[in-house]
Scaffold this active site. Sequence first.
Site, PDB file in Angstrom:
ATOM      1  N   HIS A 109       9.829 -51.784 -11.729  1.00  0.00           N
ATOM      2  CA  HIS A 109       9.824 -51.818 -10.215  1.00  0.00           C
ATOM      3  C   HIS A 109       8.971 -52.892 -10.342  1.00  0.00           C
ATOM      4  O   HIS A 109       7.915 -52.841 -10.237  1.00  0.00           O
ATOM      5  CB  HIS A 109       9.764 -50.977  -9.719  1.00  0.00           C
ATOM      6  CG  HIS A 109       9.958 -50.829  -8.146  1.00  0.00           C
ATOM      7  ND1 HIS A 109      10.993 -50.316  -7.802  1.00  0.00           N
ATOM      8  CD2 HIS A 109       8.799 -51.483  -7.246  1.00  0.00           C
ATOM      9  CE1 HIS A 109      11.150 -50.771  -6.050  1.00  0.00           C
ATOM     10  NE2 HIS A 109      10.131 -51.417  -6.070  1.00  0.00           N
ATOM     11  N   TRP A 156      11.421 -40.389  -6.929  1.00  0.00           N
ATOM     12  CA  TRP A 156      12.483 -41.242  -8.145  1.00  0.00           C
ATOM     13  C   TRP A 156      13.759 -42.375  -6.471  1.00  0.00           C
ATOM     14  O   TRP A 156      14.229 -43.235  -6.710  1.00  0.00           O
ATOM     15  CB  TRP A 156      13.485 -40.169  -9.100  1.00  0.00           C
ATOM     16  CG  TRP A 156      12.650 -39.693 -10.251  1.00  0.00           C
ATOM     17  CD1 TRP A 156      11.598 -38.816 -10.439  1.00  0.00           C
ATOM     18  CD2 TRP A 156      12.220 -40.721 -11.032  1.00  0.00           C
ATOM     19  NE1 TRP A 156      11.136 -38.610 -11.150  1.00  0.00           N
ATOM     20  CE2 TRP A 156      11.049 -39.666 -11.676  1.00  0.00           C
ATOM     21  CE3 TRP A 156      11.953 -41.778 -11.151  1.00  0.00           C
ATOM     22  CZ2 TRP A 156      10.914 -39.581 -12.928  1.00  0.00           C
ATOM     23  CZ3 TRP A 156      11.034 -42.627 -12.799  1.00  0.00           C
ATOM     24  CH2 TRP A 156      10.625 -41.008 -13.137  1.00  0.00           C
ATOM     25  N   VAL A 157      13.945 -41.683  -6.373  1.00  0.00           N
ATOM     26  CA  VAL A 157      14.542 -42.347  -5.050  1.00  0.00           C
ATOM     27  C   VAL A 157      13.981 -42.464  -3.035  1.00  0.00           C
ATOM     28  O   VAL A 157      13.789 -41.578  -2.633  1.00  0.00           O
ATOM     29  CB  VAL A 157      16.093 -41.474  -4.545  1.00  0.00           C
ATOM     30  CG1 VAL A 157      17.073 -41.923  -3.912  1.00  0.00           C
ATOM     31  CG2 VAL A 157      16.633 -41.221  -6.551  1.00  0.00           C
ATOM     32  N   ALA A 158      13.920 -43.515  -3.071  1.00  0.00           N
ATOM     33  CA  ALA A 158      13.458 -43.297  -1.749  1.00  0.00           C
ATOM     34  C   ALA A 158      14.774 -43.011  -0.522  1.00  0.00           C
ATOM     35  O   ALA A 158      15.984 -43.191  -0.742  1.00  0.00           O
ATOM     36  CB  ALA A 158      13.183 -45.472  -1.440  1.00  0.00           C
ATOM     37  N   HIS A 182      13.432 -52.008  -2.222  1.00  0.00           N
ATOM     38  CA  HIS A 182      14.504 -52.820  -2.478  1.00  0.00           C
ATOM     39  C   HIS A 182      15.563 -53.194  -1.379  1.00  0.00           C
ATOM     40  O   HIS A 182      16.140 -54.765  -1.113  1.00  0.00           O
ATOM     41  CB  HIS A 182      15.713 -52.331  -3.365  1.00  0.00           C
ATOM     42  CG  HIS A 182      15.344 -51.956  -4.963  1.00  0.00           C
ATOM     43  ND1 HIS A 182      14.751 -53.445  -5.866  1.00  0.00           N
ATOM     44  CD2 HIS A 182      14.729 -50.897  -5.886  1.00  0.00           C
ATOM     45  CE1 HIS A 182      14.398 -52.196  -6.768  1.00  0.00           C
ATOM     46  NE2 HIS A 182      14.110 -51.336  -6.627  1.00  0.00           N
ATOM     47  N   ASP A 201      14.198 -54.906  -9.898  1.00  0.00           N
ATOM     48  CA  ASP A 201      14.158 -54.030 -10.805  1.00  0.00           C
ATOM     49  C   ASP A 201      13.943 -55.307 -11.933  1.00  0.00           C
ATOM     50  O   ASP A 201      15.402 -56.167 -12.195  1.00  0.00           O
ATOM     51  CB  ASP A 201      15.757 -53.353 -11.004  1.00  0.00           C
ATOM     52  CG  ASP A 201      14.684 -51.722  -9.967  1.00  0.00           C
ATOM     53  OD1 ASP A 201      13.581 -51.810  -9.577  1.00  0.00           O
ATOM     54  OD2 ASP A 201      15.653 -50.364  -9.906  1.00  0.00           O
ATOM     55  N   GLU A 238       7.195 -46.456 -12.938  1.00  0.00           N
ATOM     56  CA  GLU A 238       8.632 -47.291 -12.694  1.00  0.00           C
ATOM     57  C   GLU A 238       7.638 -49.045 -13.637  1.00  0.00           C
ATOM     58  O   GLU A 238       7.738 -49.631 -12.204  1.00  0.00           O
ATOM     59  CB  GLU A 238       8.691 -47.549 -11.620  1.00  0.00           C
ATOM     60  CG  GLU A 238       9.724 -46.160 -11.204  1.00  0.00           C
ATOM     61  CD  GLU A 238      10.151 -46.685 -10.053  1.00  0.00           C
ATOM     62  OE1 GLU A 238      10.183 -47.510  -9.392  1.00  0.00           O
ATOM     63  OE2 GLU A 238      11.130 -45.488  -9.244  1.00  0.00           O
ATOM     64  N   SER A 243      13.763 -48.122   1.166  1.00  0.00           N
ATOM     65  CA  SER A 243      13.485 -48.673   0.047  1.00  0.00           C
ATOM     66  C   SER A 243      13.053 -50.021   0.186  1.00  0.00           C
ATOM     67  O   SER A 243      13.573 -50.900   0.520  1.00  0.00           O
ATOM     68  CB  SER A 243      14.622 -48.770  -0.481  1.00  0.00           C
ATOM     69  OG  SER A 243      14.984 -49.302  -1.736  1.00  0.00           O
TER      70      SER A 243
END
Length: 109
Positions: free
Chosen positions: A83, A21-23, A30, A37, A80, A28
């Site tokens: 994303h 769920w979290v890089a 992003h 997103d 996701e 990331s």
Amino acid sequence: IDAYLAEGYSERKARKEAEKWVAKPNYSEHQLGLALDINADKSRCDNDTIYQWLSQNAYRYGFILRYPEGKEDITGIDYEPWHYRYVGKEAAQEIQSENVCLEEYLEKT
């Protein structure tokens, strides 16, 4: 990680679950400027409406759903629907028409 530890996961398993769920810092898409997103303005419609439109049209503008449903074992990230990553119109068209994720597409090229 702390939330999974609180649920009784081992340190290793908690880290592995959190990474779905979290890089990791500095990894990331992003943070690198490769992805964004996209969610609904809830005063106008709901997320499901937006996600459906994006799944049918984003490729026309060069964007792909980065972490599609059913490809979790390949991407290493849970589905996701918000994303999106820009890959260009040609690549996005191929990825869409072949129903592959970015990893599968890059493996072929």
